[in-house]
Design an enzyme around this catalytic site. Sequence first.
Site, PDB file in Angstrom:
ATOM      1  N   GLU A  35      18.772  17.171  24.737  1.00  0.00           N
ATOM      2  CA  GLU A  35      18.652  18.355  24.961  1.00  0.00           C
ATOM      3  C   GLU A  35      19.621  19.398  23.997  1.00  0.00           C
ATOM      4  O   GLU A  35      19.361  20.352  23.503  1.00  0.00           O
ATOM      5  CB  GLU A  35      18.539  19.054  26.251  1.00  0.00           C
ATOM      6  CG  GLU A  35      17.518  18.265  26.961  1.00  0.00           C
ATOM      7  CD  GLU A  35      15.890  18.952  26.608  1.00  0.00           C
ATOM      8  OE1 GLU A  35      15.988  19.743  25.762  1.00  0.00           O
ATOM      9  OE2 GLU A  35      15.041  18.339  26.828  1.00  0.00           O
ATOM     10  N   TYR A 118      17.251  26.602  30.678  1.00  0.00           N
ATOM     11  CA  TYR A 118      16.369  25.533  29.995  1.00  0.00           C
ATOM     12  C   TYR A 118      16.995  24.168  30.126  1.00  0.00           C
ATOM     13  O   TYR A 118      16.311  23.240  30.715  1.00  0.00           O
ATOM     14  CB  TYR A 118      16.308  25.910  28.585  1.00  0.00           C
ATOM     15  CG  TYR A 118      15.432  24.553  27.800  1.00  0.00           C
ATOM     16  CD1 TYR A 118      13.925  24.281  28.159  1.00  0.00           C
ATOM     17  CD2 TYR A 118      16.208  23.679  27.197  1.00  0.00           C
ATOM     18  CE1 TYR A 118      13.467  23.062  27.421  1.00  0.00           C
ATOM     19  CE2 TYR A 118      15.610  22.650  26.587  1.00  0.00           C
ATOM     20  CZ  TYR A 118      14.111  22.442  26.854  1.00  0.00           C
ATOM     21  OH  TYR A 118      13.560  21.208  26.580  1.00  0.00           O
ATOM     22  N   ASP A 136      10.990  26.696  27.225  1.00  0.00           N
ATOM     23  CA  ASP A 136      11.544  26.985  25.934  1.00  0.00           C
ATOM     24  C   ASP A 136      10.822  27.787  25.144  1.00  0.00           C
ATOM     25  O   ASP A 136       9.856  28.552  25.658  1.00  0.00           O
ATOM     26  CB  ASP A 136      11.989  25.573  25.081  1.00  0.00           C
ATOM     27  CG  ASP A 136      10.644  24.898  24.302  1.00  0.00           C
ATOM     28  OD1 ASP A 136       9.463  25.471  25.161  1.00  0.00           O
ATOM     29  OD2 ASP A 136      10.653  24.140  23.747  1.00  0.00           O
ATOM     30  N   CYS A 190      -0.045  25.137  19.040  1.00  0.00           N
ATOM     31  CA  CYS A 190       0.015  26.523  19.139  1.00  0.00           C
ATOM     32  C   CYS A 190       1.386  27.068  18.614  1.00  0.00           C
ATOM     33  O   CYS A 190       2.119  27.784  19.146  1.00  0.00           O
ATOM     34  CB  CYS A 190      -0.063  27.005  20.824  1.00  0.00           C
ATOM     35  SG  CYS A 190      -0.318  28.704  21.067  1.00  0.00           S
ATOM     36  N   CYS A 197      -6.187  26.739  16.427  1.00  0.00           N
ATOM     37  CA  CYS A 197      -6.818  26.969  17.842  1.00  0.00           C
ATOM     38  C   CYS A 197      -8.077  26.036  17.787  1.00  0.00           C
ATOM     39  O   CYS A 197      -8.438  25.815  19.106  1.00  0.00           O
ATOM     40  CB  CYS A 197      -7.362  28.631  17.494  1.00  0.00           C
ATOM     41  SG  CYS A 197      -5.885  29.739  17.771  1.00  0.00           S
TER      42      CYS A 197
END
Length: 288
Positions: A35, A118, A136, A190, A197
């Site tokens: 992370e 986060y 995020d 996305c 889409c």
Amino acid sequence: MPGLAAPLIAWYRDAARDLPWRREGFGAWGTLVSEFMLQQTPVNRVIPHLEAWLDRWPTPADLAASAPGDAVTQWANLGYPRRALWLHRAAVEIRDRHDGVVPRDVDALLALTGIGDYTARAVAVFAYGDRHPVVDTNTRRVLARAVEGRAQPGSPHRRDLERMDAELPDDLREAAIVNAAAMELGAIVCTARSPRCERCPLATVCAWRAAGYPESEDRRRRQATYEGSDRQARGAVLKTLREAAPSPVPLFAVLVDWPDAAQRDRAIDSLISDGLAEAEDDQLRLPR
């Protein structure tokens, strides 16, 4: 089950990328390191650095026993090298406060150097299986489009956590999958500029699609040009120090050919201020 959960879970089980931190048994320390590295850095650049890091320092105590400069050197060209320094400090704190075990509690994680909302929740969810919303940039974009009908999210806000929490199932494992799936969807389908889409599992429930894809203000911060920037000068100074480590470099020899002497000096001063370099007897070195 909340409206986005079922299609996200079904899609993720088929479409999720095989990434090291998603494999069984990866562990809380590996999750924490990943992370840190993934902040503002693409996945394909992170993976080889992550593997090398964990080979060298498989536990927080191993990293804590090394010099901060070793962490900065190992960070190599990942960018934003303060993350390496923060990760080293967090490892020391984990060793000294938590007997070398990455804590599970979100508040305890937030108390570690370099860890925000986060990262704390990501470790608690993906390493320990607890139920928390993990948000995020990619998640925020998915929520903005699918739930709010907006092309781009607004500025980060605490209510983002509330919105994501409303989409999580009660089941712990399913909640973790929905968190991961929302991030994955934002990363590969996305996307900010060219959303796919036609491939989206949320197409039938997406408020943005139903509204005809209206434009909205893009409030994302623009990254300043790297070429010729102070960031580039800082990176060049650090590269020189890493290559010389553990030996120091005479100050007069640091980027002697850099075209802007004032910028070079600003870079050196800022690295010293950030703790990424130490000056002593007209020499510069990585922190010890």
